[in-house]
Write a protein that holds these residues in place. Structure first.
Motif, PDB file in Angstrom:
ATOM      1  N   SER A 434       0.829  -1.209   0.000  1.00 50.03           N
ATOM      2  CA  SER A 434       0.000   0.000   0.000  1.00 50.03           C
ATOM      3  C   SER A 434       0.859   1.252   0.000  1.00 50.03           C
ATOM      4  O   SER A 434       1.904   1.276   0.662  1.00 50.03           O
ATOM      5  N   ASN A 435       0.401   2.241  -0.736  1.00 53.19           N
ATOM      6  CA  ASN A 435       1.055   3.562  -0.751  1.00 53.19           C
ATOM      7  C   ASN A 435       2.408   3.600  -1.480  1.00 53.19           C
ATOM      8  O   ASN A 435       3.129   4.581  -1.417  1.00 53.19           O
ATOM      9  N   VAL A 436       2.765   2.514  -2.153  1.00 50.55           N
ATOM     10  CA  VAL A 436       4.082   2.486  -2.819  1.00 50.55           C
ATOM     11  C   VAL A 436       4.092   3.342  -4.088  1.00 50.55           C
ATOM     12  O   VAL A 436       5.149   3.725  -4.594  1.00 50.55           O
ATOM     13  N   GLY A 437       2.895   3.634  -4.621  1.00 48.25           N
ATOM     14  CA  GLY A 437       2.803   4.514  -5.791  1.00 48.25           C
ATOM     15  C   GLY A 437       2.290   3.826  -7.055  1.00 48.25           C
ATOM     16  O   GLY A 437       2.605   4.273  -8.174  1.00 48.25           O
ATOM     17  N   LYS A 438       1.467   2.783  -6.892  1.00 47.78           N
ATOM     18  CA  LYS A 438       0.970   2.037  -8.074  1.00 47.78           C
ATOM     19  C   LYS A 438       0.058   2.915  -8.929  1.00 47.78           C
ATOM     20  O   LYS A 438       0.240   3.026 -10.143  1.00 47.78           O
ATOM     21  N   SER A 439      -0.926   3.537  -8.267  1.00 50.00           N
ATOM     22  CA  SER A 439      -1.889   4.351  -9.023  1.00 50.00           C
ATOM     23  C   SER A 439      -1.173   5.553  -9.663  1.00 50.00           C
ATOM     24  O   SER A 439      -1.465   5.918 -10.807  1.00 50.00           O
ATOM     25  N   SER A 440      -0.217   6.118  -8.913  1.00 52.96           N
ATOM     26  CA  SER A 440       0.520   7.283  -9.449  1.00 52.96           C
ATOM     27  C   SER A 440       1.313   6.896 -10.694  1.00 52.96           C
ATOM     28  O   SER A 440       1.417   7.670 -11.648  1.00 52.96           O
ATOM     29  N   LEU A 441       1.886   5.688 -10.684  1.00 55.67           N
ATOM     30  CA  LEU A 441       2.698   5.248 -11.835  1.00 55.67           C
ATOM     31  C   LEU A 441       1.822   5.031 -13.072  1.00 55.67           C
ATOM     32  O   LEU A 441       2.235   5.322 -14.198  1.00 55.67           O
ATOM     33  N   PRO A 458      -2.750   4.897   3.024  1.00 56.31           N
ATOM     34  CA  PRO A 458      -2.608   3.567   2.410  1.00 56.31           C
ATOM     35  C   PRO A 458      -3.966   2.870   2.325  1.00 56.31           C
ATOM     36  O   PRO A 458      -4.795   2.997   3.239  1.00 56.31           O
ATOM     37  N   GLY A 459      -4.202   2.185   1.239  1.00 60.93           N
ATOM     38  CA  GLY A 459      -5.457   1.444   1.078  1.00 60.93           C
ATOM     39  C   GLY A 459      -6.479   2.186   0.251  1.00 60.93           C
ATOM     40  O   GLY A 459      -7.675   1.918   0.318  1.00 60.93           O
ATOM     41  N   LYS A 460      -6.032   3.151  -0.545  1.00 59.39           N
ATOM     42  CA  LYS A 460      -6.963   3.927  -1.376  1.00 59.39           C
ATOM     43  C   LYS A 460      -7.636   3.004  -2.406  1.00 59.39           C
ATOM     44  O   LYS A 460      -8.834   3.028  -2.617  1.00 59.39           O
ATOM     45  N   THR A 461      -6.823   2.193  -3.089  1.00 63.96           N
ATOM     46  CA  THR A 461      -7.375   1.324  -4.129  1.00 63.96           C
ATOM     47  C   THR A 461      -7.913   0.047  -3.455  1.00 63.96           C
ATOM     48  O   THR A 461      -7.172  -0.643  -2.755  1.00 63.96           O
ATOM     49  N   GLN A 462      -9.217  -0.207  -3.660  1.00 64.10           N
ATOM     50  CA  GLN A 462      -9.861  -1.297  -2.926  1.00 64.10           C
ATOM     51  C   GLN A 462     -10.353  -2.422  -3.844  1.00 64.10           C
ATOM     52  O   GLN A 462     -10.933  -3.389  -3.369  1.00 64.10           O
ATOM     53  N   THR A 568      10.136   2.785  -6.920  1.00 63.29           N
ATOM     54  CA  THR A 568       9.339   4.019  -7.063  1.00 63.29           C
ATOM     55  C   THR A 568       9.887   5.156  -6.190  1.00 63.29           C
ATOM     56  O   THR A 568      10.740   4.937  -5.338  1.00 63.29           O
ATOM     57  N   LYS A 569       9.345   6.326  -6.445  1.00 66.95           N
ATOM     58  CA  LYS A 569       9.634   7.547  -5.656  1.00 66.95           C
ATOM     59  C   LYS A 569      11.134   7.863  -5.587  1.00 66.95           C
ATOM     60  O   LYS A 569      11.642   8.318  -4.566  1.00 66.95           O
ATOM     61  N   ALA A 570      11.855   7.583  -6.679  1.00 62.06           N
ATOM     62  CA  ALA A 570      13.314   7.812  -6.703  1.00 62.06           C
ATOM     63  C   ALA A 570      13.633   9.293  -6.530  1.00 62.06           C
ATOM     64  O   ALA A 570      14.736   9.642  -6.105  1.00 62.06           O
ATOM     65  N   ASP A 571      12.688  10.178  -6.834  1.00 63.78           N
ATOM     66  CA  ASP A 571      12.938  11.625  -6.665  1.00 63.78           C
ATOM     67  C   ASP A 571      13.143  11.984  -5.207  1.00 63.78           C
ATOM     68  O   ASP A 571      13.797  12.973  -4.885  1.00 63.78           O
ATOM     69  N   LYS A 572      12.612  11.149  -4.297  1.00 65.66           N
ATOM     70  CA  LYS A 572      12.733  11.474  -2.870  1.00 65.66           C
ATOM     71  C   LYS A 572      14.153  11.241  -2.356  1.00 65.66           C
ATOM     72  O   LYS A 572      14.466  11.631  -1.235  1.00 65.66           O
ATOM     73  N   ASN A 573      14.992  10.597  -3.155  1.00 72.68           N
ATOM     74  CA  ASN A 573      16.389  10.350  -2.730  1.00 72.68           C
ATOM     75  C   ASN A 573      17.351  11.426  -3.199  1.00 72.68           C
ATOM     76  O   ASN A 573      18.547  11.316  -2.986  1.00 72.68           O
ATOM     77  N   SER A 611      10.065   7.551 -11.043  1.00 73.04           N
ATOM     78  CA  SER A 611       9.466   8.553 -10.150  1.00 73.04           C
ATOM     79  C   SER A 611       8.257   9.149 -10.849  1.00 73.04           C
ATOM     80  O   SER A 611       8.373   9.664 -11.966  1.00 73.04           O
ATOM     81  N   ALA A 612       7.118   9.059 -10.201  1.00 68.58           N
ATOM     82  CA  ALA A 612       5.907   9.644 -10.791  1.00 68.58           C
ATOM     83  C   ALA A 612       6.003  11.166 -10.743  1.00 68.58           C
ATOM     84  O   ALA A 612       5.355  11.873 -11.521  1.00 68.58           O
ATOM     85  N   GLU A 613       6.837  11.663  -9.822  1.00 66.30           N
ATOM     86  CA  GLU A 613       6.966  13.106  -9.635  1.00 66.30           C
ATOM     87  C   GLU A 613       7.839  13.715 -10.752  1.00 66.30           C
ATOM     88  O   GLU A 613       7.434  14.654 -11.432  1.00 66.30           O
TER      89      GLU A 613
HETATM   90  N1  LIG Z   1       7.407  12.276  -4.386  1.00 68.84           N
HETATM   91  C1  LIG Z   1       6.721  11.264  -4.918  1.00 68.84           C
HETATM   92  N2  LIG Z   1       5.528  10.910  -4.399  1.00 68.84           N
HETATM   93  C2  LIG Z   1       4.855   9.874  -4.932  1.00 68.84           C
HETATM   94  C3  LIG Z   1       5.379   9.159  -6.020  1.00 68.84           C
HETATM   95  N3  LIG Z   1       4.498   8.175  -6.340  1.00 68.84           N
HETATM   96  C4  LIG Z   1       3.470   8.293  -5.478  1.00 68.84           C
HETATM   97  N4  LIG Z   1       3.676   9.300  -4.620  1.00 68.84           N
HETATM   98  C5  LIG Z   1       2.793   9.703  -3.536  1.00 68.84           C
HETATM   99  O1  LIG Z   1       2.593   8.576  -2.701  1.00 68.84           O
HETATM  100  C6  LIG Z   1       1.275   8.516  -2.245  1.00 68.84           C
HETATM  101  C7  LIG Z   1       0.653   7.167  -2.600  1.00 68.84           C
HETATM  102  O2  LIG Z   1       0.526   7.044  -3.951  1.00 68.84           O
HETATM  103  P1  LIG Z   1      -0.515   6.043  -4.602  1.00 68.84           P
HETATM  104  O3  LIG Z   1      -0.262   6.115  -6.062  1.00 68.84           O
HETATM  105  O4  LIG Z   1      -1.886   6.320  -4.159  1.00 68.84           O
HETATM  106  O5  LIG Z   1      -0.034   4.664  -4.041  1.00 68.84           O
HETATM  107  P2  LIG Z   1      -0.736   3.260  -4.205  1.00 68.84           P
HETATM  108  O6  LIG Z   1       0.323   2.246  -4.260  1.00 68.84           O
HETATM  109  O7  LIG Z   1      -1.682   3.276  -5.344  1.00 68.84           O
HETATM  110  O8  LIG Z   1      -1.512   3.137  -2.858  1.00 68.84           O
HETATM  111  P3  LIG Z   1      -2.760   2.176  -2.530  1.00 68.84           P
HETATM  112  O9  LIG Z   1      -3.778   2.442  -3.546  1.00 68.84           O
HETATM  113  O10 LIG Z   1      -3.147   2.606  -1.194  1.00 68.84           O
HETATM  114  O11 LIG Z   1      -2.260   0.786  -2.554  1.00 68.84           O
HETATM  115  C8  LIG Z   1       0.551   9.690  -2.901  1.00 68.84           C
HETATM  116  O12 LIG Z   1       0.498  10.751  -1.978  1.00 68.84           O
HETATM  117  C9  LIG Z   1       1.427  10.060  -4.044  1.00 68.84           C
HETATM  118  O13 LIG Z   1       1.374  11.438  -4.359  1.00 68.84           O
HETATM  119  C10 LIG Z   1       6.647   9.565  -6.547  1.00 68.84           C
HETATM  120  O14 LIG Z   1       7.201   9.006  -7.496  1.00 68.84           O
HETATM  121  N5  LIG Z   1       7.277  10.623  -5.964  1.00 68.84           N
END
Ligand SMILES: Nc1nc2c(ncn2[C@@H]2O[C@H](COP(=O)(O)OP(=O)(O)OP(=O)(O)O)[C@@H](O)[C@H]2O)c(=O)[nH]1
Ligand SMILES: [Mg+2]
Length: 631
Positions: A434-441, A458-462, A568-573, A611-613
């Motif tokens: 959860s929250n790893v960034g699947k939907s964002s990607l 975490p847990g947005k996508t159900q 994911t989220k490589a921009d945060k590093n 990085s989705a960002e």
């Molecule tokens: N800085 C940054 N934030 C990100 C990135 N990808 C996702 N996020 C943030 O991480 C949070 C979770 O992203 P989601 O895409 O909802 O993650 P998810 O894996 O779909 O989460 P669930 O649906 O809960 O399983 C959001 O606040 C996004 O804005 C990224 O590459 N960089």
């Protein structure tokens, strides 16, 4: 290309009578010597062709930095002869040794060494200095009324009204440019005659080769294929050692403009061949060759896309995939290469649109019969592009996403195997905690802001959310309400499947168990599943649940399904500008990941950093999404 040093041209600058010290005891003595010399000169002129040759030789000595071409112009037997430089050079040498009144061995060898030096190109600065000096002298001669008028080439141009053996490379270049700009066919004919028929190999210190290339380009614009062909042939025959990749590339573009693909490809293979194995790839010469080969291939691909001939374009792009890794090895950057990816994308998208509506029918023929077109032509550009150094250009990737995702709609949210949509096309699934960034990607890959809902919680996508890419408009109504909608999905249609996260999802325990068992079933049994993206947070590396998923994948995922690890989220590093620093992953995370993969038996999986960002990794994502689109 190595050019001779300044010292190697000293012979060109030491020139006979002009450099002799002027010493006279009395004015009268000087006058009498002058009168004697000029009467001897006049008598020489007025006699037979043999004496004319002698005059020519004298001319060479006086103007030792002037083209030997003047010799053949003045010799009547040569003026109508089309045989080109090498022959005229040989006959010239023979003539010097046979007919010159001072044809001793030293002068003959001096002439040979002068001519051999002239075959080499001088550095631009040196050449300019000599040309400047010569012009000043010409002006001096003009003002003192000593100008010899041996020119037979009168141009329209006021800037350069005549081409003579004493014209400089700049004169000829200016004349060609002007004639081309003004569509002055008369001038181009005159210049072509001058350069092709009258000049010899040493004209303009070896820059004649470059001038011939320029002439070929102008002739191709002017659609005079005979002149172009002769200019190209002479250049290749006589100036092979000094041919510039830039010139070859310009000729190739000219040939493509006139639809002469065969010759363009021949020049590409001959003059812009990939550097030989064992040579220093990062030498300037090799870098230039690689760069211009890549650019020429881009021209071939782009032209054929825009002219609705996708097979040739795809062939050129396949050749590009061989150049890319070599360009990387030669340390060329995206900045150095400046390849027109955006234009290629646009061309491919336009051609693809024609293919969909039936207006583009790929040609057949032995040269292209073996070329297999991808389900969307943009994929061929993407494949070539991913082999080259990338500049992560937003515009290019937007064009990729827009061409590959023309329509995307949410179709359904499945909760078990019975609620899945019909298995009628390829699918790409996104799994991870959860929250790893699947939907964002998914949003990043499709260039949509909120196609899949994202949240900090975490847990947005159900549910197992299915998004149909490039389906017929209104397809969701068929799935949701059973309506019958006219139309057909596109050939590159596929499903993106966004799964609920495991691990920290804020959901009841029973619900999380149901998701886990559904996911196991889905991964093992969904026949149309083509690629699974397993997302792991690049800041933390794999957690226990990730290792469990890896083991599950190893045991249950069919072998024909691609399994890809995505950090994911490589921009945060990284800190600061996301354009310059789109993201990175620490060595520790990488090591941990590789160890977890090895322990679970999935070391074969490719690892992508995203990085989705900052939009890092879009091209690599599409390399694997293609597997779903092409099924
Ligand atoms: N800085 C940054 N934030 C990100 C990135 N990808 C996702 N996020 C943030 O991480 C949070 C979770 O992203 P989601 O895409 O909802 O993650 P998810 O894996 O779909 O989460 P669930 O649906 O809960 O399983 C959001 O606040 C996004 O804005 C990224 O590459 N960089
Ligand atoms: Mg989600």
């Amino acid at each position: 290309m190595r050019r001779p040093s300044l010292s190697s041209s000293s012979g060109l600058r030491s020139g006979g009578a002009r450099s002799s010290p002027f010493r006279a005891n009395t004015f009268m003595l000087l006058l009498s010597v002058c009168v004697a010399l000029s009467s001897a000169w006049v008598s020489l002129l007025s006699t037979s062709s043999g004496s004319r040759r002698a005059k020519s030789i004298t001319t060479i000595r006086r103007h030792s930095d002037v083209s030997l071409a003047s010799m053949s112009f003045q010799d009547g037997s040569d003026s109508s002869n089309n045989s080109l430089a090498i022959n005229s050079q040989q006959s010239l040498n023979a003539m010097i040794s046979n007919n010159s009144p001072s044809s001793d061995s030293s002068s003959s060898s001096e002439s040979k060494s002068i001519s051999s030096r002239r075959k080499q190109k001088l550095p631009r600065s040196e050449r300019k200095a000599i040309e400047r000096k010569k012009k000043t002298q010409q002006k001096g001669q003009l003002s003192s009324g000593k100008q010899k008028n041996n020119a037979s080439f009168t141009l329209h141009s006021t800037a350069v009204s005549q081409l003579t053996s004493e014209s400089t490379a700049d004169d000829v270049l200016r004349a060609i440019k002007r004639a081309q700009k003004q569509h002055d066919h008369h001038d181009l004919r005159v210049i072509a005659k001058f350069l092709i028929e009258e000049c010899d190999v040493g004209f303009a210190y070896g820059y004649r080769g470059s001038l011939l290339a320029r002439l070929a380009v102008a002739a191709l614009r002017w659609e005079n294929h005979v002149v172009a062909r002769r200019a190209i042939d002479i250049r290749r025959l006589e100036y092979r050692a000094s041919m510039m990749p830039m010139e070859s590339s310009a000729i190739i573009r000219g040939l493509l403009r006139t639809h002469n693909d065969t010759d363009a490809l021949e020049i590409l293979q001959d003059e812009l061949a990939l550097p030989l194995e064992g040579t220093a790839l990062d030498s300037l010469e090799n870098q230039s060759k690689i760069k211009h080969r890549a650019r020429s291939l881009c021209s071939i691909a782009s032209r054929h896309f825009f002219e609705s001939e996708p097979k040739m374009a795809v062939l050129a792009l396949q050749m590009m995939t061989e150049v890319g890794p070599i360009a990387r090895q030669s340390k060329l950057t995206a900045e150095d290469l400046k390849l027109p990816w955006l234009r290629l994308m646009q061309g491919a998208a336009q051609c693809e649109a024609g293919r969909r509506d039936g207006s583009v029918t790929p040609c057949v023929g032995p040269a292209v019969d073996h070329v297999i077109l991808p389900c969307n032509l943009v994929y061929s550009v993407l494949s070539a592009m991913s082999t080259f150094p990338s500049e992560n250009d937003d515009l290019v990737y937007e064009a990729v996403s827009n061409a590959l995702v023309r329509r995307v709609v949410f179709i359904t949210g499945a909760v078990d195997m019975t609620t899945l949509p019909p298995a009628d096309r390829g699918e790409a699934a996104f799994i991870g905690r959860s929250n790893v960034g699947k939907s964002s990607l998914i949003n990043m890959a499709t260039n949509r802001k909120s196609l899949a809902y994202t949240s900090k919680t975490p847990g947005k996508t159900q549910q197992f959310n299915f998004f149909a890419v490039n389906d017929k408009p209104g397809r969701e109504k068929e799935v949701k309400y059973g309506d019958i909608v006219e139309g057909e999905r596109d050939a590159d249609s596929f499903y993106l499947v966004d799964l609920p996260g495991f691990g920290f999802a804020k959901a009841p325990e029973a619900q999380r168990k149901a998701w886990a068992s559904f996911m196991g079933e889905y991964l093992a049994n969904r026949k149309t599943l083509k690629v699974v993206f397993h997302l792991i947070d690049s800041r933390h590396g794999p957690i226990d649940e990730d290792s469990n998923i890896m083991k599950q994948v190893k045991e249950n995922l069919p072998k024909n399904v691609a399994y890809v690890i995505v950090l994911t989220k490589a921009d945060k590093n990284v800190k600061g500008n996301s354009k310059k620093n789109p993201g990175k992953v620490s060595e520790k995370v990488m090591d941990d990941l590789k160890q977890a993969m090895a322990e679970s038996g999935v070391s074969y999986a490719p690892i992508l950093i995203t990085s989705a960002e900052s939009k890092l990794g879009r091209d690599s994502m599409w390399r694997y999404l293609r597997l779903a689109a092409e099924s």
